[in-house]
Design an enzyme around this catalytic site. Structure first.
Site, mmCIF file in Angstrom:
data_model
loop_
_atom_site.group_PDB
_atom_site.id
_atom_site.type_symbol
_atom_site.label_atom_id
_atom_site.label_comp_id
_atom_site.label_asym_id
_atom_site.label_seq_id
_atom_site.Cartn_x
_atom_site.Cartn_y
_atom_site.Cartn_z
ATOM 1 N N LYS A 252 -0.669 -54.367 37.951
ATOM 2 C CA LYS A 252 -0.653 -55.813 38.187
ATOM 3 C C LYS A 252 0.645 -56.265 38.827
ATOM 4 O O LYS A 252 0.655 -57.190 39.635
ATOM 5 C CB LYS A 252 -0.871 -56.564 36.867
ATOM 6 C CG LYS A 252 -2.309 -56.510 36.396
ATOM 7 C CD LYS A 252 -2.602 -57.598 35.374
ATOM 8 C CE LYS A 252 -4.077 -57.633 35.035
ATOM 9 N NZ LYS A 252 -4.406 -58.579 33.985
ATOM 10 N N LYS B 283 -11.621 -50.727 40.221
ATOM 11 C CA LYS B 283 -12.370 -51.360 39.121
ATOM 12 C C LYS B 283 -12.945 -52.706 39.565
ATOM 13 O O LYS B 283 -12.274 -53.439 40.300
ATOM 14 C CB LYS B 283 -11.383 -51.560 37.959
ATOM 15 C CG LYS B 283 -11.996 -51.899 36.647
ATOM 16 C CD LYS B 283 -10.924 -52.212 35.614
ATOM 17 C CE LYS B 283 -10.296 -53.560 35.871
ATOM 18 N NZ LYS B 283 -9.461 -54.084 34.795
ATOM 19 N N LYS C 263 -12.424 -59.599 37.832
ATOM 20 C CA LYS C 263 -12.560 -61.033 38.114
ATOM 21 C C LYS C 263 -11.419 -61.527 38.980
ATOM 22 O O LYS C 263 -11.511 -62.594 39.575
ATOM 23 C CB LYS C 263 -12.707 -61.880 36.840
ATOM 24 C CG LYS C 263 -11.878 -61.519 35.626
ATOM 25 C CD LYS C 263 -12.134 -62.532 34.489
ATOM 26 C CE LYS C 263 -12.263 -61.913 33.122
ATOM 27 N NZ LYS C 263 -11.066 -61.256 32.605
HETATM 28 P P1 TYM Z 1 -10.250 -58.534 30.421
HETATM 29 O O1 TYM Z 1 -10.330 -59.997 30.280
HETATM 30 O O2 TYM Z 1 -9.659 -57.964 31.657
HETATM 31 O O3 TYM Z 1 -11.678 -57.901 30.247
HETATM 32 C C1 TYM Z 1 -12.495 -58.206 29.136
HETATM 33 C C2 TYM Z 1 -13.252 -56.974 28.688
HETATM 34 O O4 TYM Z 1 -14.040 -56.484 29.774
HETATM 35 C C3 TYM Z 1 -13.745 -55.099 29.986
HETATM 36 N N1 TYM Z 1 -13.824 -54.847 31.437
HETATM 37 C C4 TYM Z 1 -14.574 -53.894 31.983
HETATM 38 N N2 TYM Z 1 -15.383 -52.976 31.453
HETATM 39 C C5 TYM Z 1 -16.031 -52.143 32.302
HETATM 40 N N3 TYM Z 1 -15.858 -52.195 33.651
HETATM 41 C C6 TYM Z 1 -15.052 -53.100 34.237
HETATM 42 N N4 TYM Z 1 -14.920 -53.155 35.553
HETATM 43 C C7 TYM Z 1 -14.361 -54.003 33.381
HETATM 44 N N5 TYM Z 1 -13.483 -55.023 33.630
HETATM 45 C C8 TYM Z 1 -13.174 -55.520 32.416
HETATM 46 C C9 TYM Z 1 -12.330 -54.915 29.480
HETATM 47 O O5 TYM Z 1 -12.079 -53.567 29.162
HETATM 48 C C10 TYM Z 1 -12.320 -55.813 28.275
HETATM 49 O O6 TYM Z 1 -12.865 -55.152 27.157
HETATM 50 N N6 TYM Z 1 -6.390 -57.187 27.582
HETATM 51 C C11 TYM Z 1 -7.773 -57.559 27.555
HETATM 52 C C12 TYM Z 1 -8.045 -58.813 26.753
HETATM 53 C C13 TYM Z 1 -7.525 -58.776 25.354
HETATM 54 C C14 TYM Z 1 -8.090 -58.033 24.280
HETATM 55 C C15 TYM Z 1 -7.273 -58.357 23.144
HETATM 56 C C16 TYM Z 1 -9.161 -57.146 24.176
HETATM 57 C C17 TYM Z 1 -6.465 -59.469 24.878
HETATM 58 N N7 TYM Z 1 -6.307 -59.216 23.520
HETATM 59 C C18 TYM Z 1 -7.540 -57.791 21.904
HETATM 60 C C19 TYM Z 1 -9.403 -56.590 22.926
HETATM 61 C C20 TYM Z 1 -8.599 -56.902 21.801
HETATM 62 C C21 TYM Z 1 -8.200 -57.844 28.997
HETATM 63 O O7 TYM Z 1 -7.408 -58.084 29.856
HETATM 64 O O8 TYM Z 1 -9.525 -57.919 29.144
#
Ligand code: TYM
Length: 361
Positions: free
Chosen positions: A125, A212, A215
């Site tokens: 990032k 990947k 969003k």
């Molecule tokens: P975030 O918001 O990027 O994504 C949310 C969830 O979606 C999954 N994900 C994917 N899975 C498969 N293929 C993809 N292309 C893909 N893009 C996103 C992510 O793995 C995630 O599970 N750091 C986390 C948010 C967070 C969190 C937490 C998660 C903050 N605190 C505590 C679990 C527990 C994040 O940026 O997710």
């Protein structure tokens, strides 16, 4: 890969509890749905679940203040429309429960710079812009550990990209336990188990099978959003990058027959991606899909893929639309969830303060 049924032995003293979150940093994608939200829904039948919209994480990169509140409501609407039941599970936004930020600070004092320096997501990032990104982006994984451990959550369903952050969460819990609980077993915080399940734990961009699906990708054609209508879904799948060959046969499966072979993934990443999406969206195994589709042209396969995606997403996006037109309903869910979340997190935070020696007379 880990299963909800296999609880780490270190956690037997902690009641099973699920925590996970999604950032309100843009439209929710097929990757979020398959990697995370679909498993959130399923886990409600197995354990107590807490699902958060992690708005404090979203602001580690610039978010337009005029948009952020709506994006938070949109993720909440996506949770509800996908089948998360706010009576059974807790749904709330992170900034409403101050324990996250407070425990996040304690963990910033537990986590080591060396550990944080190894986080690949920060490197991705920040890119070449390391000196100019927010300090919060670097500290992000300590806040993520706080999200989970503020509830002593034992299981965290996520996509494959969050694996390293969950390993860090385990390290932080173990160090806190070692530093502040001495020999007392099992320590104060559980050693959390990731749940990375399904045939699409890493959904790739439709434009580039080595990236990947995200969003925050500048190209909307790279992803399918939960809110896309049937025409948009059809167009994006029709334009998705492929290769000149037909769909592969059994040789494309891994040795155990459960996944795709490394050769397919590296040599034909776009084919591997579309097959994985199809399997996950049609609730079939990869072996079943390959048997049915081998030798088909991408043009035909893309029509079938469009059909399963539209069928699954149409009712979700209609319900999301209804909820976005009724902000009061969404806000009421968040308020109620925040109250229930705070009631769990506050005593856990106090216990942590107490162990560290912070005075709360
Ligand atoms: P975030 O918001 O990027 O994504 C949310 C969830 O979606 C999954 N994900 C994917 N899975 C498969 N293929 C993809 N292309 C893909 N893009 C996103 C992510 O793995 C995630 O599970 N750091 C986390 C948010 C967070 C969190 C937490 C998660 C903050 N605190 C505590 C679990 C527990 C994040 O940026 O997710």
């Amino acid at each position: 890969m880990s299963s909800a049924k296999t609880t780490a032995s270190a956690n037997t003293e902690f009641p099973n509890r699920v925590f996970s979150g999604v950032q309100p940093s843009g439209a929710i994608t097929l990757g979020n749905y398959l990697g995370a939200i679909r498993n959130f829904v399923r886990l409600q039948d197995e354990m107590e679940c807490i699902y958060c919209v992690v708005d404090l994480h979203a602001i580690t990169v610039w978010q337009d203040p005029a948009e952020l509140a709506n994006q938070t409501r949109e993720i909440t609407a996506a949770y509800l429309a996908s089948g998360i039941d706010p009576k059974r599970s807790i749904i709330f936004n992170q900034s409403m429960v101050s324990a996250h930020a407070e425990l996040g600070w304690l963990f910033s004092c537990v986590a080591r710079m060396g550990w944080m320096n190894r986080m690949t997501q920060f490197k991705d990032k920040a890119g070449k812009n390391r000196e100019k990104v927010a300090l919060g982006l670097f500290a992000y994984p300590a806040l993520m550990a706080a999200d989970i451990l503020a509830y002593k959550a034992t299981h965290v369903p996520v996509g494959d990209d969050q694996k390293q952050h969950l390993e860090l969460t385990r390290d932080i819990a173990a160090k806190f336990n070692y530093d502040f609980c001495g020999e007392d077993q099992p320590g104060y915080f559980p050693i959390t188990e990731p749940i990375i399940q399904g045939s699409a734990t890493r959904v790739m961009s439709l434009r580039d099978g080595s990236k990947k699906m995200s969003k925050s990708d500048p190209s909307d054609m790279s992803r399918i959003n939960l809110t896309d209508d049937a025409d948009a879904i059809a167009l994006k799948i029709r334009k998705a990058k492929t290769d000149p060959e037909v769909l592969p046969g059994g040789e494309a499966l891994s040795e155990d027959g459960q996944g795709l072979s490394d050769t397919l993934r590296s040599e034909r990443p776009e084919a591997a991606n579309l097959l994985s999406i199809y399997a996950a969206m049609s609730d079939q195994s990869l072996a079943q899909v390959i048997e049915a589709k081998q030798g088909h042209s991408f043009a035909d396969f893309k029509k079938d893929l469009t059909e399963v995606v539209v069928e699954r997403f149409s009712p979700i996006s209609a319900e999301m639309q209804r909820l976005m037109d009724d902000k009061a309903e969404v806000d009421a869910v968040l308020r109620d969830g925040a109250e229930r979340a705070a009631a769990i997190a506050e005593p856990i935070l106090r216990g942590a303060y107490d162990r560290v020696g912070l005075l709360k007379p």
